[in-house]
Scaffold this motif. Structure first.
Motif, PDB file in Angstrom:
ATOM      1  N   THR A 209      20.586   6.235   2.148  1.00  0.00           N
ATOM      2  CA  THR A 209      21.395   6.850   1.102  1.00  0.00           C
ATOM      3  C   THR A 209      22.150   8.066   1.622  1.00  0.00           C
ATOM      4  O   THR A 209      23.312   8.291   1.265  1.00  0.00           O
ATOM      5  CB  THR A 209      20.506   7.257  -0.090  1.00  0.00           C
ATOM      6  OG1 THR A 209      19.825   6.093  -0.564  1.00  0.00           O
ATOM      7  CG2 THR A 209      21.322   7.854  -1.210  1.00  0.00           C
ATOM      8  N   LEU A 210      21.494   8.846   2.472  1.00  0.00           N
ATOM      9  CA  LEU A 210      22.135  10.035   3.052  1.00  0.00           C
ATOM     10  C   LEU A 210      23.017   9.691   4.254  1.00  0.00           C
ATOM     11  O   LEU A 210      23.580  10.581   4.882  1.00  0.00           O
ATOM     12  CB  LEU A 210      21.067  11.051   3.472  1.00  0.00           C
ATOM     13  CG  LEU A 210      20.234  11.632   2.327  1.00  0.00           C
ATOM     14  CD1 LEU A 210      19.122  12.507   2.891  1.00  0.00           C
ATOM     15  CD2 LEU A 210      21.105  12.406   1.368  1.00  0.00           C
TER      16      LEU A 210
ATOM     17  N   LEU B  14      17.330  -2.187   7.806  1.00  0.00           N
ATOM     18  CA  LEU B  14      16.820  -3.526   7.512  1.00  0.00           C
ATOM     19  C   LEU B  14      15.931  -4.023   8.643  1.00  0.00           C
ATOM     20  O   LEU B  14      14.836  -4.549   8.408  1.00  0.00           O
ATOM     21  CB  LEU B  14      17.979  -4.493   7.269  1.00  0.00           C
ATOM     22  CG  LEU B  14      17.603  -5.925   6.932  1.00  0.00           C
ATOM     23  CD1 LEU B  14      16.825  -5.974   5.614  1.00  0.00           C
ATOM     24  CD2 LEU B  14      18.848  -6.781   6.836  1.00  0.00           C
ATOM     25  N   VAL B  15      16.373  -3.844   9.871  1.00  0.00           N
ATOM     26  CA  VAL B  15      15.572  -4.257  11.031  1.00  0.00           C
ATOM     27  C   VAL B  15      14.261  -3.473  11.081  1.00  0.00           C
ATOM     28  O   VAL B  15      13.195  -4.044  11.335  1.00  0.00           O
ATOM     29  CB  VAL B  15      16.374  -4.077  12.340  1.00  0.00           C
ATOM     30  CG1 VAL B  15      15.486  -4.241  13.565  1.00  0.00           C
ATOM     31  CG2 VAL B  15      17.532  -5.060  12.383  1.00  0.00           C
ATOM     32  N   LEU B  16      14.328  -2.181  10.819  1.00  0.00           N
ATOM     33  CA  LEU B  16      13.112  -1.363  10.801  1.00  0.00           C
ATOM     34  C   LEU B  16      12.154  -1.807   9.703  1.00  0.00           C
ATOM     35  O   LEU B  16      10.934  -1.891   9.915  1.00  0.00           O
ATOM     36  CB  LEU B  16      13.464   0.114  10.615  1.00  0.00           C
ATOM     37  CG  LEU B  16      14.112   0.806  11.809  1.00  0.00           C
ATOM     38  CD1 LEU B  16      14.568   2.207  11.417  1.00  0.00           C
ATOM     39  CD2 LEU B  16      13.146   0.870  12.969  1.00  0.00           C
ATOM     40  N   ALA B  17      12.674  -2.092   8.532  1.00  0.00           N
ATOM     41  CA  ALA B  17      11.825  -2.510   7.416  1.00  0.00           C
ATOM     42  C   ALA B  17      11.166  -3.861   7.699  1.00  0.00           C
ATOM     43  O   ALA B  17       9.971  -4.043   7.440  1.00  0.00           O
ATOM     44  CB  ALA B  17      12.646  -2.575   6.131  1.00  0.00           C
TER      45      ALA B  17
ATOM     46  N   ALA C  18      10.436   3.960   1.146  1.00  0.00           N
ATOM     47  CA  ALA C  18      11.178   4.924   0.331  1.00  0.00           C
ATOM     48  C   ALA C  18      11.906   5.924   1.221  1.00  0.00           C
ATOM     49  O   ALA C  18      13.071   6.262   0.976  1.00  0.00           O
ATOM     50  CB  ALA C  18      10.228   5.651  -0.613  1.00  0.00           C
ATOM     51  N   GLY C  19      11.234   6.401   2.246  1.00  0.00           N
ATOM     52  CA  GLY C  19      11.866   7.328   3.186  1.00  0.00           C
ATOM     53  C   GLY C  19      13.046   6.689   3.893  1.00  0.00           C
ATOM     54  O   GLY C  19      14.094   7.317   4.086  1.00  0.00           O
TER      55      GLY C  19
ATOM     56  N   PRO D 125       0.834  -1.214   0.000  1.00  0.00           N
ATOM     57  CA  PRO D 125       0.000   0.000   0.000  1.00  0.00           C
ATOM     58  C   PRO D 125       0.867   1.262   0.000  1.00  0.00           C
ATOM     59  O   PRO D 125       2.036   1.225   0.424  1.00  0.00           O
ATOM     60  CB  PRO D 125      -0.795  -0.109   1.304  1.00  0.00           C
ATOM     61  CG  PRO D 125      -0.764  -1.554   1.656  1.00  0.00           C
ATOM     62  CD  PRO D 125       0.524  -2.096   1.111  1.00  0.00           C
ATOM     63  N   PRO D 126       0.314   2.373  -0.468  1.00  0.00           N
ATOM     64  CA  PRO D 126       1.102   3.615  -0.590  1.00  0.00           C
ATOM     65  C   PRO D 126       1.764   4.070   0.708  1.00  0.00           C
ATOM     66  O   PRO D 126       2.893   4.560   0.669  1.00  0.00           O
ATOM     67  CB  PRO D 126       0.074   4.646  -1.056  1.00  0.00           C
ATOM     68  CG  PRO D 126      -0.986   3.850  -1.722  1.00  0.00           C
ATOM     69  CD  PRO D 126      -1.037   2.532  -1.013  1.00  0.00           C
TER      70      PRO D 126
END
Length: 63
Positions: A26-27, A36-39, A19-20, A11-12
């Motif tokens: 990336t930053l 990875l753990v959070l995802a 994405a965030g 879902p969006p």
């Protein structure tokens, strides 16, 4: 369909979270193992009927 495989996007709101998280990695604001753990935790929390959570628990018990 791609080679007989059907992909379904999350879902969006979940897609925006991931994405965030990718932007933060990336930053170099968040390290990739933490992301990875959070995802994974985010996906487990939003899995339907807790099926993924049950399979994860079963895998931990077998190890």
């Amino acid at each position: 369909m791609f080679f007989g495989v059907r992909l379904q996007l999350p879902p969006p709101d979940q897609l925006a979270f991931l994405a965030g998280l990718g932007v933060l990695v990336t930053l170099e604001i968040v390290k990739w193992p933490v992301a990875l753990v959070l995802a994974v935790g985010h996906q487990l929390a939003h899995s339907h009927h807790g099926r993924l959570l049950l399979e994860f628990g079963d895998a931990l018990e077998e190890a």
